[in-house]
Design a protein around this motif. Structure first.
Motif, short mmCIF file in Angstrom:
data_model
loop_
_atom_site.label_atom_id
_atom_site.label_comp_id
_atom_site.label_asym_id
_atom_site.label_seq_id
_atom_site.Cartn_x
_atom_site.Cartn_y
_atom_site.Cartn_z
N GLN A 51 31.51 32.44 43.84
CA GLN A 51 30.98 32.16 42.51
C GLN A 51 30.25 33.40 42.01
OE1 GLN A 51 31.42 29.13 40.90
NE2 GLN A 51 30.60 30.13 39.08
N LEU A 52 30.72 33.97 40.90
CA LEU A 52 30.08 35.14 40.33
C LEU A 52 29.21 34.73 39.15
CD1 LEU A 52 33.02 37.74 40.23
CD2 LEU A 52 31.42 37.26 42.09
N THR A 53 28.10 35.46 38.98
CA THR A 53 27.29 35.24 37.79
C THR A 53 28.03 35.81 36.59
OG1 THR A 53 26.11 37.35 37.92
CG2 THR A 53 25.21 35.50 39.20
N GLU A 54 27.62 35.41 35.41
CA GLU A 54 28.25 35.92 34.20
C GLU A 54 28.15 37.44 34.13
OE1 GLU A 54 27.85 35.54 29.29
OE2 GLU A 54 26.73 34.20 30.61
N ARG A 55 27.00 37.98 34.51
CA ARG A 55 26.80 39.42 34.46
C ARG A 55 27.67 40.12 35.49
NH1 ARG A 55 25.30 41.42 30.24
NH2 ARG A 55 23.10 40.85 30.13
N GLU A 56 27.79 39.56 36.68
CA GLU A 56 28.64 40.16 37.71
C GLU A 56 30.10 40.17 37.27
OE1 GLU A 56 26.00 38.87 41.65
OE2 GLU A 56 27.69 37.66 40.99
N LEU A 57 30.55 39.10 36.63
CA LEU A 57 31.93 39.04 36.16
C LEU A 57 32.17 40.07 35.06
CD1 LEU A 57 34.69 37.77 36.24
CD2 LEU A 57 33.88 36.00 34.66
N GLU A 58 31.21 40.23 34.16
CA GLU A 58 31.33 41.23 33.10
C GLU A 58 31.43 42.62 33.71
OE1 GLU A 58 28.81 39.21 29.40
OE2 GLU A 58 27.78 40.41 30.91
N LEU A 59 30.61 42.89 34.69
CA LEU A 59 30.62 44.20 35.35
C LEU A 59 31.95 44.44 36.05
CD1 LEU A 59 29.40 46.79 36.55
CD2 LEU A 59 28.28 45.37 38.29
N LEU A 60 32.45 43.42 36.75
CA LEU A 60 33.70 43.55 37.47
C LEU A 60 34.86 43.86 36.53
CD1 LEU A 60 35.26 43.35 40.13
CD2 LEU A 60 35.46 40.87 39.75
N ILE A 61 34.90 43.18 35.40
CA ILE A 61 35.98 43.41 34.43
C ILE A 61 35.91 44.82 33.87
CG2 ILE A 61 36.82 42.75 32.14
CD1 ILE A 61 36.11 39.85 32.85
N LEU A 62 34.71 45.30 33.56
CA LEU A 62 34.56 46.66 33.02
C LEU A 62 34.94 47.71 34.06
CD1 LEU A 62 31.26 46.22 30.95
CD2 LEU A 62 33.58 46.57 30.06
N LYS A 68 23.58 48.87 39.20
CA LYS A 68 24.04 49.18 40.56
C LYS A 68 23.68 48.07 41.54
CE LYS A 68 24.57 54.15 40.23
NZ LYS A 68 24.32 55.47 40.85
N THR A 69 22.59 47.33 41.26
CA THR A 69 22.25 46.17 42.08
C THR A 69 23.33 45.10 41.95
OG1 THR A 69 19.86 46.55 41.89
CG2 THR A 69 20.57 44.33 42.48
N HIS A 70 23.77 44.86 40.73
CA HIS A 70 24.87 43.92 40.51
C HIS A 70 26.15 44.39 41.22
CE1 HIS A 70 22.80 41.24 37.87
NE2 HIS A 70 22.67 42.10 36.88
N LEU A 81 28.27 42.43 44.09
CA LEU A 81 29.70 42.17 43.97
C LEU A 81 30.43 42.53 45.26
CD1 LEU A 81 30.79 43.37 40.40
CD2 LEU A 81 31.09 41.08 41.37
N ARG A 82 30.09 43.67 45.83
CA ARG A 82 30.74 44.10 47.07
C ARG A 82 30.49 43.11 48.19
NH1 ARG A 82 30.90 50.54 47.60
NH2 ARG A 82 30.49 51.10 45.45
N ILE A 83 29.25 42.63 48.26
CA ILE A 83 28.90 41.68 49.31
C ILE A 83 29.68 40.37 49.12
CG2 ILE A 83 27.05 40.27 50.27
CD1 ILE A 83 25.12 42.59 49.53
N LYS A 84 29.66 39.85 47.89
CA LYS A 84 30.32 38.58 47.62
C LYS A 84 31.83 38.66 47.82
CE LYS A 84 27.11 36.42 44.33
NZ LYS A 84 26.98 35.82 42.97
N ASN A 140 34.65 49.30 49.04
CA ASN A 140 34.45 50.33 48.03
C ASN A 140 34.85 49.78 46.66
OD1 ASN A 140 37.32 50.48 47.91
ND2 ASN A 140 37.34 52.03 49.52
N LEU A 141 34.73 50.62 45.64
CA LEU A 141 35.03 50.19 44.28
C LEU A 141 36.50 49.81 44.11
CD1 LEU A 141 32.98 52.81 42.21
CD2 LEU A 141 32.44 50.39 42.55
N ALA A 142 37.39 50.56 44.75
CA ALA A 142 38.82 50.27 44.62
C ALA A 142 39.13 48.88 45.17
CB ALA A 142 39.65 51.33 45.34
#
Length: 233
Positions: free
Chosen positions: A169-180, A202-204, A208-211, A216-218
């Motif tokens: 489950q991602l927060t709205e902010r985490e999902l926005e960051l992931l899409i960008l 960067k905290t978000h 994301l990486r943990i969840k 890495n980013l890729a």
């Protein structure tokens, strides 16, 4: 006999030693010749003699520890670029590997990223793009290396490796960051678009990486596709 007095290194010697070292791996000698020549002409890299098999790539990496390996995905027969990438990352988790693909990205991209590669580079990329990617990847992962990555994976038609976890489950902010991130925007651009400080953004990203269990980013991009958090148009 009096031993010769060593001369102190010149500024050119120091600069050459500090230049990022790059190893080019491809079974096609024309490809390695062209990429090697372009990087040497750029004058900012120390380019090792290229190799043409996955086995040689691992051996040279262990012996020379280049700052970056440009790795062809498919190198039949023998060890593939995916297997060679996995072996290199297993030997040194901090190693930087960029996958080399053909004009139309083919199978192996997602598995190579899952093995730990930072990015994908088309073999037909212009010299300016080649130099920019090598410069960025030599220093480590960067959002700028993700531009077009999701699209390349989709074009490859490759069956994505099974995700290591069920969709979190991602927060709205985490999902926005992931899409960008999947769209190839840089940290500065993302922070401005979301109205976040760099520290918060960067905290978000770390969360994301943990969840998503991404190294890495890729791998965040791979996870976004696996869990259908992002779909390239």
């Amino acid at each position: 006999m009096t031993p010769p007095v060593p001369h102190p290194p010149t500024a050119a010697d120091v600069e050459a030693a500090a230049a990022p070292s790059v190893l080019v791996v491809d079974d096609d000698s024309w490809t390695t010749r062209a990429i090697t020549a372009a990087l040497r002409d750029a004058g900012e890299f120390r380019v090792l003699d290229p190799v043409h098999t996955g086995e040689d790539a691992v051996d040279v990496f262990v012996a020379s520890r280049p700052d970056l390996v440009l790795m062809d995905v498919n190198m039949p027969p023998g060890m593939t670029g995916v297997d060679a990438t996995a072996a290199i990352i297993d030997h040194d988790p901090r190693a930087h590997v960029v996958l080399l693909t053909t004009v139309a990205p083919g199978p192996g991209i997602a598995r190579g990223l899952e093995a730990g590669a930072l990015a994908v580079l088309n073999k037909t990329a212009g010299e300016s793009e080649l130099v920019a990617v090598v410069r960025a990847a030599s220093a480590g992962e960067s959002p700028e290396l993700l531009k077009g990555l999701a699209e390349d994976i989709a074009i490859s038609g490759e069956y994505l490796p099974e995700a290591p976890v069920s969709a979190p489950q991602l927060t709205e902010r985490e999902l926005e960051l992931l899409i960008l991130l999947c769209q190839g925007f840089g940290y500065d651009e993302i922070a401005e678009a979301l109205g976040l400080s760099m520290h918060t953004m960067k905290t978000h990203s770390r969360n994301l990486r943990i969840k998503l269990e991404a190294k890495n980013l890729a791998q965040l991009v791979v996870r976004a596709l696996q869990f259908k958090f992002y779909s390239p148009e």
